[in-house]
Design an enzyme around this catalytic site. Sequence first.
Site, PDB file in Angstrom:
ATOM      1  N   GLY A   1       0.794  -1.011   0.228  1.00  0.00           N
ATOM      2  CA  GLY A   1       0.002  -0.228   0.372  1.00  0.00           C
ATOM      3  C   GLY A   1       0.655   0.690  -0.011  1.00  0.00           C
ATOM      4  O   GLY A   1       1.976   1.777  -0.452  1.00  0.00           O
TER       5      GLY A   1
ATOM      6  N   THR B   1       5.881  -2.015  11.059  1.00  0.00           N
ATOM      7  CA  THR B   1       5.738  -0.442  11.382  1.00  0.00           C
ATOM      8  C   THR B   1       3.886  -0.526  11.531  1.00  0.00           C
ATOM      9  O   THR B   1       3.363   0.336  11.424  1.00  0.00           O
ATOM     10  CB  THR B   1       6.094   0.648  11.505  1.00  0.00           C
ATOM     11  OG1 THR B   1       6.345   0.462  10.052  1.00  0.00           O
ATOM     12  CG2 THR B   1       7.821   0.886  11.393  1.00  0.00           C
TER      13      THR B   1
ATOM     14  N   ARG C   1       1.287  -3.623  12.620  1.00  0.00           N
ATOM     15  CA  ARG C   1       0.176  -3.855  14.138  1.00  0.00           C
ATOM     16  C   ARG C   1       1.069  -4.663  14.296  1.00  0.00           C
ATOM     17  O   ARG C   1       2.091  -5.976  13.482  1.00  0.00           O
ATOM     18  CB  ARG C   1      -0.782  -4.160  13.444  1.00  0.00           C
ATOM     19  CG  ARG C   1      -1.941  -2.774  13.342  1.00  0.00           C
ATOM     20  CD  ARG C   1      -1.933  -1.542  14.310  1.00  0.00           C
ATOM     21  NE  ARG C   1      -2.894  -0.697  14.059  1.00  0.00           N
ATOM     22  CZ  ARG C   1      -2.471   0.672  13.630  1.00  0.00           C
ATOM     23  NH1 ARG C   1      -1.625   0.568  13.578  1.00  0.00           N
ATOM     24  NH2 ARG C   1      -3.885   1.300  13.227  1.00  0.00           N
TER      25      ARG C   1
ATOM     26  N   GLU D   1      -0.486  -2.676  23.361  1.00  0.00           N
ATOM     27  CA  GLU D   1      -0.070  -1.674  24.164  1.00  0.00           C
ATOM     28  C   GLU D   1      -0.507  -0.769  25.140  1.00  0.00           C
ATOM     29  O   GLU D   1      -1.617  -0.446  24.984  1.00  0.00           O
ATOM     30  CB  GLU D   1      -0.074  -0.980  22.677  1.00  0.00           C
ATOM     31  CG  GLU D   1       0.994  -1.137  21.563  1.00  0.00           C
ATOM     32  CD  GLU D   1       1.206  -0.565  20.071  1.00  0.00           C
ATOM     33  OE1 GLU D   1       0.104   0.067  20.095  1.00  0.00           O
ATOM     34  OE2 GLU D   1       1.552  -1.361  19.122  1.00  0.00           O
TER      35      GLU D   1
ATOM     36  N   HIS E   1       5.142   3.080  18.744  1.00  0.00           N
ATOM     37  CA  HIS E   1       4.135   3.288  18.004  1.00  0.00           C
ATOM     38  C   HIS E   1       4.318   4.503  17.818  1.00  0.00           C
ATOM     39  O   HIS E   1       2.840   5.225  18.399  1.00  0.00           O
ATOM     40  CB  HIS E   1       2.545   2.773  18.384  1.00  0.00           C
ATOM     41  CG  HIS E   1       1.486   2.501  17.372  1.00  0.00           C
ATOM     42  ND1 HIS E   1       1.002   1.530  17.723  1.00  0.00           N
ATOM     43  CD2 HIS E   1       1.565   2.588  16.144  1.00  0.00           C
ATOM     44  CE1 HIS E   1       0.070   1.725  16.401  1.00  0.00           C
ATOM     45  NE2 HIS E   1       0.262   2.584  15.640  1.00  0.00           N
TER      46      HIS E   1
HETATM   47  C1  GLV Z   1      -1.108   4.829  13.027  1.00  0.00           C
HETATM   48  O1  GLV Z   1      -0.305   3.114  13.414  1.00  0.00           O
HETATM   49  C2  GLV Z   1      -2.878   4.311  11.810  1.00  0.00           C
HETATM   50  O2  GLV Z   1      -3.192   3.338  12.160  1.00  0.00           O
HETATM   51  O3  GLV Z   1      -2.355   5.315  12.016  1.00  0.00           O
END
Ligand code: GLV
Length: 357
Positions: free
Chosen positions: A185, A261, A263, A292, A311
């Site tokens: 993406g 980065t 999930r 988290e 995060h």
């Molecule tokens: C960040 O993790 C988002 O989903 O904006």
Amino acid sequence: MAARPSKDNGFLGSGTLVLLALEIDAKMLKQVLITQPLPNAHLNELAGHCEFSVLSGRQSLASASMRDELAGCHGLICLLTDAVDHSVLDAMPKLQFVSSVSVGVDHIDVGVLTERGIPLGHTPGVLAATTADAAFGLLLAAARRLVEGDRFIKDGNWRLDNPWSPDFFLGKEVSGATLGIIGLGATGQAMARRGAGFDMSVISWTPSEREMPGVESVSIDDLLLRSDFVSVHLALTSTTYDFINADKIATMKPGAVLVNTARGGIVNELALAQALNSGHLYAAGLDVFESEPVAIDNPLLQHPRVVVAPHIGSATTVTRAKMVELAVRNAVAGLGGRRMPHCANPEVYPLTGKHEL
Ligand code: GLV
């Protein structure tokens, strides 16, 4: 609160005035709950379309004290830390839209919203470059042991009796290595561009079969087998939960580095910790965790070559402002019953197919 038109403005006939007043009354009736303070400019914009309340603390939407607030709510603007599950949605019978200040929507029961025909706004695109910067930063930090080096100095270990030497803090070569991107993406594509800029060969596997010039599309098995660095850029859904499981980690190239980065739930943390401890994997760079805030006794935190961040992939002032702006645009469209600029469940809109991201 929106102003009522004055009766003596001399322009509008009384019928028009009644209609206008009714329209404004209808708008005033819409109540929006915002789970975090927003900049004033955005609150002012929303004030022209609805009445709203802003939660001041980090209240759980599921708490009993929220019940009355939720019952009168026509719209919800929330964060990725707000669990909007079935029971929260059941407590909002008047709900007409949800707008999340996030690209990921795994904190929300999208299925229930879609079933009820309620649009869900999110913020794709605007955070892609910033998140890819963070992912590449983690990749470099993990490969070149930058955090270990930082700790080494600050702990007072760099001394004349413990000096620099040619094999001091040797790391892993990035230039010329193969970067495997899982999920192509907007963020995966931005990561691919960064990899190419660092003279890496970039390969990818993505569930959407998207392709990108200069990036070789391969099967997931090939990607795991060939990549020196693997970076995860999938959305978390019921199909991607635990996607990078023990079996997949076992097929990764020995000495590879994993960067996540996206999930935490996409990667099996225990299997990753075992692969690092056994030496099968070299290092990991993680901005996200299954739970988290991550527990301090999470085994991943014990490994010296695991570089972690709380995060913060999209955490720059500019990007967060863009995310809030887009979330407010989604909310204003939701309030007006119009199609949201970025809707995560576009099937709620009749006569439309896939959304245009
Ligand atoms: C960040 O993790 C988002 O989903 O904006």
